[in-house]
Each structure stands twice: as structure tokens, then as C-alpha cells.
Design a protein around this motif. Structure first.
Motif, PDB file in Angstrom:
ATOM      1  N   GLU A  63      21.386  72.201  10.752  1.00  0.00           N
ATOM      2  CA  GLU A  63      22.349  71.310  10.113  1.00  0.00           C
ATOM      3  C   GLU A  63      22.357  69.990  10.867  1.00  0.00           C
ATOM      4  O   GLU A  63      22.869  69.921  11.992  1.00  0.00           O
ATOM      5  CB  GLU A  63      23.741  71.943  10.116  1.00  0.00           C
ATOM      6  CG  GLU A  63      23.880  73.164   9.218  1.00  0.00           C
ATOM      7  CD  GLU A  63      23.776  72.801   7.753  1.00  0.00           C
ATOM      8  OE1 GLU A  63      24.058  71.646   7.382  1.00  0.00           O
ATOM      9  OE2 GLU A  63      23.396  73.688   6.958  1.00  0.00           O
ATOM     10  N   MET A 105      23.956  67.068  10.687  1.00  0.00           N
ATOM     11  CA  MET A 105      25.197  66.405  11.079  1.00  0.00           C
ATOM     12  C   MET A 105      25.893  67.156  12.213  1.00  0.00           C
ATOM     13  O   MET A 105      26.533  66.544  13.072  1.00  0.00           O
ATOM     14  CB  MET A 105      26.124  66.254   9.875  1.00  0.00           C
ATOM     15  CG  MET A 105      25.542  65.411   8.741  1.00  0.00           C
ATOM     16  SD  MET A 105      24.953  63.781   9.298  1.00  0.00           S
ATOM     17  CE  MET A 105      26.508  62.987   9.713  1.00  0.00           C
ATOM     18  N   GLU A 106      25.778  68.460  12.227  1.00  0.00           N
ATOM     19  CA  GLU A 106      26.318  69.245  13.339  1.00  0.00           C
ATOM     20  C   GLU A 106      25.544  68.931  14.614  1.00  0.00           C
ATOM     21  O   GLU A 106      26.125  68.823  15.704  1.00  0.00           O
ATOM     22  CB  GLU A 106      26.228  70.738  13.020  1.00  0.00           C
ATOM     23  CG  GLU A 106      26.955  71.645  14.002  1.00  0.00           C
ATOM     24  CD  GLU A 106      28.463  71.500  13.945  1.00  0.00           C
ATOM     25  OE1 GLU A 106      29.122  71.904  14.924  1.00  0.00           O
ATOM     26  OE2 GLU A 106      28.989  70.988  12.930  1.00  0.00           O
ATOM     27  N   LEU A 145      24.086  66.106  15.228  1.00  0.00           N
ATOM     28  CA  LEU A 145      24.498  64.762  15.634  1.00  0.00           C
ATOM     29  C   LEU A 145      25.803  64.827  16.414  1.00  0.00           C
ATOM     30  O   LEU A 145      25.952  64.180  17.452  1.00  0.00           O
ATOM     31  CB  LEU A 145      24.658  63.880  14.390  1.00  0.00           C
ATOM     32  CG  LEU A 145      25.109  62.434  14.616  1.00  0.00           C
ATOM     33  CD1 LEU A 145      24.094  61.679  15.455  1.00  0.00           C
ATOM     34  CD2 LEU A 145      25.326  61.727  13.271  1.00  0.00           C
ATOM     35  N   LYS A 146      26.741  65.612  15.940  1.00  0.00           N
ATOM     36  CA  LYS A 146      28.026  65.758  16.618  1.00  0.00           C
ATOM     37  C   LYS A 146      27.857  66.346  18.017  1.00  0.00           C
ATOM     38  O   LYS A 146      28.560  65.959  18.950  1.00  0.00           O
ATOM     39  CB  LYS A 146      28.958  66.642  15.779  1.00  0.00           C
ATOM     40  CG  LYS A 146      30.344  66.811  16.375  1.00  0.00           C
ATOM     41  CD  LYS A 146      31.263  67.579  15.437  1.00  0.00           C
ATOM     42  CE  LYS A 146      30.848  69.020  15.288  1.00  0.00           C
ATOM     43  NZ  LYS A 146      31.812  69.795  14.479  1.00  0.00           N
ATOM     44  N   VAL A 179      20.870  60.403  12.004  1.00  0.00           N
ATOM     45  CA  VAL A 179      20.427  61.226  10.879  1.00  0.00           C
ATOM     46  C   VAL A 179      20.176  60.318   9.690  1.00  0.00           C
ATOM     47  O   VAL A 179      21.031  59.513   9.320  1.00  0.00           O
ATOM     48  CB  VAL A 179      21.471  62.302  10.511  1.00  0.00           C
ATOM     49  CG1 VAL A 179      21.019  63.086   9.286  1.00  0.00           C
ATOM     50  CG2 VAL A 179      21.713  63.246  11.682  1.00  0.00           C
ATOM     51  N   THR A 218      20.125  60.137   5.943  1.00  0.00           N
ATOM     52  CA  THR A 218      20.742  61.005   4.947  1.00  0.00           C
ATOM     53  C   THR A 218      21.221  60.209   3.743  1.00  0.00           C
ATOM     54  O   THR A 218      21.490  59.003   3.847  1.00  0.00           O
ATOM     55  CB  THR A 218      21.933  61.767   5.563  1.00  0.00           C
ATOM     56  OG1 THR A 218      22.509  62.630   4.585  1.00  0.00           O
ATOM     57  CG2 THR A 218      23.002  60.800   6.078  1.00  0.00           C
ATOM     58  N   PRO A 253      26.703  61.015   2.973  1.00  0.00           N
ATOM     59  CA  PRO A 253      27.675  60.730   4.031  1.00  0.00           C
ATOM     60  C   PRO A 253      28.886  61.649   3.959  1.00  0.00           C
ATOM     61  O   PRO A 253      29.335  62.004   2.861  1.00  0.00           O
ATOM     62  CB  PRO A 253      28.072  59.270   3.758  1.00  0.00           C
ATOM     63  CG  PRO A 253      27.804  59.073   2.301  1.00  0.00           C
ATOM     64  CD  PRO A 253      26.600  59.923   1.991  1.00  0.00           C
ATOM     65  N   PHE A 274      31.727  60.097  12.554  1.00  0.00           N
ATOM     66  CA  PHE A 274      30.461  59.473  12.213  1.00  0.00           C
ATOM     67  C   PHE A 274      30.669  58.082  11.619  1.00  0.00           C
ATOM     68  O   PHE A 274      31.685  57.806  10.982  1.00  0.00           O
ATOM     69  CB  PHE A 274      29.698  60.338  11.202  1.00  0.00           C
ATOM     70  CG  PHE A 274      29.513  61.768  11.626  1.00  0.00           C
ATOM     71  CD1 PHE A 274      28.893  62.082  12.825  1.00  0.00           C
ATOM     72  CD2 PHE A 274      29.980  62.805  10.835  1.00  0.00           C
ATOM     73  CE1 PHE A 274      28.730  63.398  13.224  1.00  0.00           C
ATOM     74  CE2 PHE A 274      29.821  64.124  11.217  1.00  0.00           C
ATOM     75  CZ  PHE A 274      29.198  64.424  12.420  1.00  0.00           C
ATOM     76  N   TYR A 326      28.199  54.988   9.432  1.00  0.00           N
ATOM     77  CA  TYR A 326      26.997  54.932   8.606  1.00  0.00           C
ATOM     78  C   TYR A 326      26.518  53.495   8.409  1.00  0.00           C
ATOM     79  O   TYR A 326      27.317  52.594   8.152  1.00  0.00           O
ATOM     80  CB  TYR A 326      27.263  55.558   7.237  1.00  0.00           C
ATOM     81  CG  TYR A 326      27.586  57.032   7.306  1.00  0.00           C
ATOM     82  CD1 TYR A 326      26.587  57.984   7.202  1.00  0.00           C
ATOM     83  CD2 TYR A 326      28.900  57.464   7.502  1.00  0.00           C
ATOM     84  CE1 TYR A 326      26.879  59.337   7.281  1.00  0.00           C
ATOM     85  CE2 TYR A 326      29.199  58.815   7.587  1.00  0.00           C
ATOM     86  CZ  TYR A 326      28.181  59.751   7.471  1.00  0.00           C
ATOM     87  OH  TYR A 326      28.478  61.083   7.564  1.00  0.00           O
ATOM     88  N   ALA A 350      23.072  57.670   9.784  1.00  0.00           N
ATOM     89  CA  ALA A 350      24.330  58.182  10.340  1.00  0.00           C
ATOM     90  C   ALA A 350      24.227  58.249  11.853  1.00  0.00           C
ATOM     91  O   ALA A 350      23.213  58.703  12.403  1.00  0.00           O
ATOM     92  CB  ALA A 350      24.620  59.570   9.782  1.00  0.00           C
ATOM     93  N   ARG A 374      26.897  58.663  15.655  1.00  0.00           N
ATOM     94  CA  ARG A 374      28.229  58.967  16.151  1.00  0.00           C
ATOM     95  C   ARG A 374      29.049  57.678  16.194  1.00  0.00           C
ATOM     96  O   ARG A 374      28.513  56.595  16.478  1.00  0.00           O
ATOM     97  CB  ARG A 374      28.151  59.596  17.538  1.00  0.00           C
ATOM     98  CG  ARG A 374      27.585  61.015  17.548  1.00  0.00           C
ATOM     99  CD  ARG A 374      27.477  61.556  18.969  1.00  0.00           C
ATOM    100  NE  ARG A 374      26.452  60.850  19.720  1.00  0.00           N
ATOM    101  CZ  ARG A 374      25.154  61.176  19.720  1.00  0.00           C
ATOM    102  NH1 ARG A 374      24.727  62.207  18.998  1.00  0.00           N
ATOM    103  NH2 ARG A 374      24.285  60.483  20.434  1.00  0.00           N
TER     104      ARG A 374
END
Length: 300
Positions: free
Chosen positions: A129, A131-132, A134-135, A142, A144, A147, A153, A155, A268, A270
């Protein structure tokens, strides 16, 4: 007070699954680690892991501490790098489509010349995943088109693009001015190896009409995907810029619906990284390169 050493301790315990392994990974003796664990548990007034449990298991307090460690330690590491080497940094990028390479690689070529001290890497976001990741600081950006409404996050919008259905010239649908969801019911739809809820053709074309294709076939390699299309063994959605000029002469590209399905591609990051100089420069380069290299897009 909880200290950084406590956070490293809980991460090591969780990763190794036992005290001896955690001690080795932290380069201290088992006795010293046991003493640290006791002091931490006295501070928290409770245990951080279940004794004599197989497999290893954290207590609710331990899980909460691990959650804090996974959030704080990567941020400390990143900040240290930025403070010690402000002109450098790390840019690990996760991409959700193979076709991104057609504009992303030229962007990286320009970026490398302007930011030679920034380390970067690419990951295909098929097996995790993004976005996970990225966190959790596993990646730093990312690419993507989906959003999330999440304050963690930020963008950078790059450009709008239209998703088209790519099919053989021999397909029964090849002469249609545009497709309806019902046209797909008897087709084999080729997709990249991700779940349907991460695919635009399902989210914005088929699901609203409650229509499914006859079959779906997951294909990882773009070359294989195009070969199946040319053999009239399936159809696939792609933006026009994902195809070479030669491929465009051998297939039919049909809009999804009368008004088409248009999406926006984003970078995307942080929220705390949005103002980093090299992040902003990468976004600007990506827009410039995309505008010059790609057709049928609207740069944001």
C-alpha cells in the motif's frame, strides 16, 4: 519520560521477537537490555510484552509504544539528514503504473543533474500500500491519481489525462466512437496485478454502472499486455501517452463514455516535506518535462 532509546528498544523487540535477538541487534548484552526493559516498564507501570508467549506478543501498552516509535524514529532520522546535509536528501518514489516511466525517467535525468546529492530510488507499488508506506517513511513520494483526504499528505498536481480503452483493430468494439459500460460485459479486461478498487476503469466507469467484464486477467509486464491486445485476446485501459507511436498505429483507442474519463496525476508527499527544496524542484521538473514530452494532457 519516554526516550528515543525506549523507542528503539520496542522496535527491536518487535522485529526480533525475543530479548536475546533484540539485544544483539542493539549491540548490548541481554542483561543490559533486560535492565532497560524493567526501567521502561516501571516508568509505564505495566508490561510491554507478554512473557513466555509463543509467538512473541506485545501488550496493548507495548503496541502503543511501537506505534509511537514507528512514527517518531523515521522523522528524527530524516530531520537529522536534512540538518547535517541540508543540500542533500532522499527521494524514494513509489509508482502505481508502468506507464509512468514514459515521463518519469526523463524527469529523473534532469533532476539528477540539478540535485546530484539527493539519493533516489523507484518502487512499483503493486505489492504494498503506497500511501501507508509514505506515512511510515518507507518511501518519500507516491505517483498517484487517487488523493486521500488526509492531513498527513500534501499533493502536487501534475497534469490531467484521459483514460482510453486500448484494443486490437480486429475487435468488435474498435469502430465505436466511445464505449459504454455494457460494451465491456463480454470482454476480457487486462489489468495490472492490483485489486479492482485501485483501478480507474472500475472506480469511474464500471462500478457506477454495476457492470463487470466477462473475465479479468492480471498481467504484470506491459510488453505482454500489448501482445495480448494485438492478438485480440483482451482489452486494457491506458492513457494515450503510455503507448509508443508504432503501437498507436496497430490498435484502436476508444474513450470511456461520451465525455470520457479524465483523471489527474499527483505527486503525494508527507505534509512536512512539501517545502523541501528538492521536493518542489522535482515537482516543477516533472511538470515541465511532461508538458514537452506528452501529448493529450493538460498540465496543472
Amino acid at each position: 519520560m519516554i526516550e528515543i532509546s525506549h523507542l528503539k528498544l520496542i522496535q527491536a523487540l518487535n522485529k526480533q521477537g525475543n530479548v536475546s535477538g533484540a539485544a544483539d541487534s542493539l549491540f548490548i548484552t541481554q542483561s543490559a537490555l533486560s535492565h532497560q526493559i524493567k526501567k521502561l516498564e516501571d516508568l509505564l507501570d505495566g508490561s510491554i510484552f507478554v512473557r513466555h508467549s509463543d509467538p512473541f506478543k506485545l501488550t496493548p501498552q507495548g503496541k502503543k509504544l511501537l506505534e509511537l516509535a514507528n512514527d517518531v524514529l523515521p522523522r528524527i532520522e530524516m530531520t537529522e539528514k536534512q540538518l547535517i546535509h541540508p543540500e542533500g536528501g532522499r527521494l524514494n518514489i513509489a509508482i502505481e503504473c508502468h506507464s509512468c516511466f514514459d515521463w518519469l525517467i526523463p524527469t529523473l535525468d534532469v533532476f539528477r543533474e540539478k540535485q546530484p546529492k539527493v539519493d533516489f530510488d523507484l518502487s512499483l507499488a503493486f505489492s504494498f500500500e503506497p500511501m501507508e508506506a509514505l506515512k511510515n517513511y518507507d518511501v518519500d513520494m507516491v505517483v498517484t491519481s487517487d488523493p486521500l483526504d488526509d492531513k498527513q499528505f500534501e499533493y502536487f498536481p501534475l497534469f490531467d489525462y484521459q483514460m482510453l480503452m486500448v484494443m486490437s483493430l480486429d475487435s468488435a468494439l474498435a469502430k465505436k466512437p466511445y464505449l459504454t459500460p455494457g460494451d465491456i460485459k463480454d470482454q476480457t479486461l487486462l489489468t495490472y496485478p492490483v485489486s479492482h478498487d485501485r483501478l480507474d476503469v472500475f472506480n469511474y466507469f464500471l462500478k457506477p454502472a454495476k457492470v463487470n467484464p466477462k473475465t479479468t486477467r492480471k498481467v504484470e509486464l506491459p510488453l505482454m499486455m500489448m501482445q495480448l491486445v494485438l492478438n485480440n485476446q483482451g482489452i486494457v485501459t491506458m492513457p494515450q501517452w503510455a503507448l509508443t507511436d508504432e503501437q498507436k498505429t496497430k490498435v484502436s483507442l476508444i474513450p470511456l463514455g461520451k465525455n470520457g474519463v479524465w483523471r489527474t496525476l499527483y505527486l503525494a508527499v508527507r505534509a512536512g516535506d512539501k517545502e523541501l527544496i528538492y521536493i518542489k524542484e522535482f515537482a516543477n521538473i516533472a511538470k515541465c518535462v511532461s508538458s514537452k514530452n506528452l501529448n493529450d494532457i493538460n498540465v496543472k
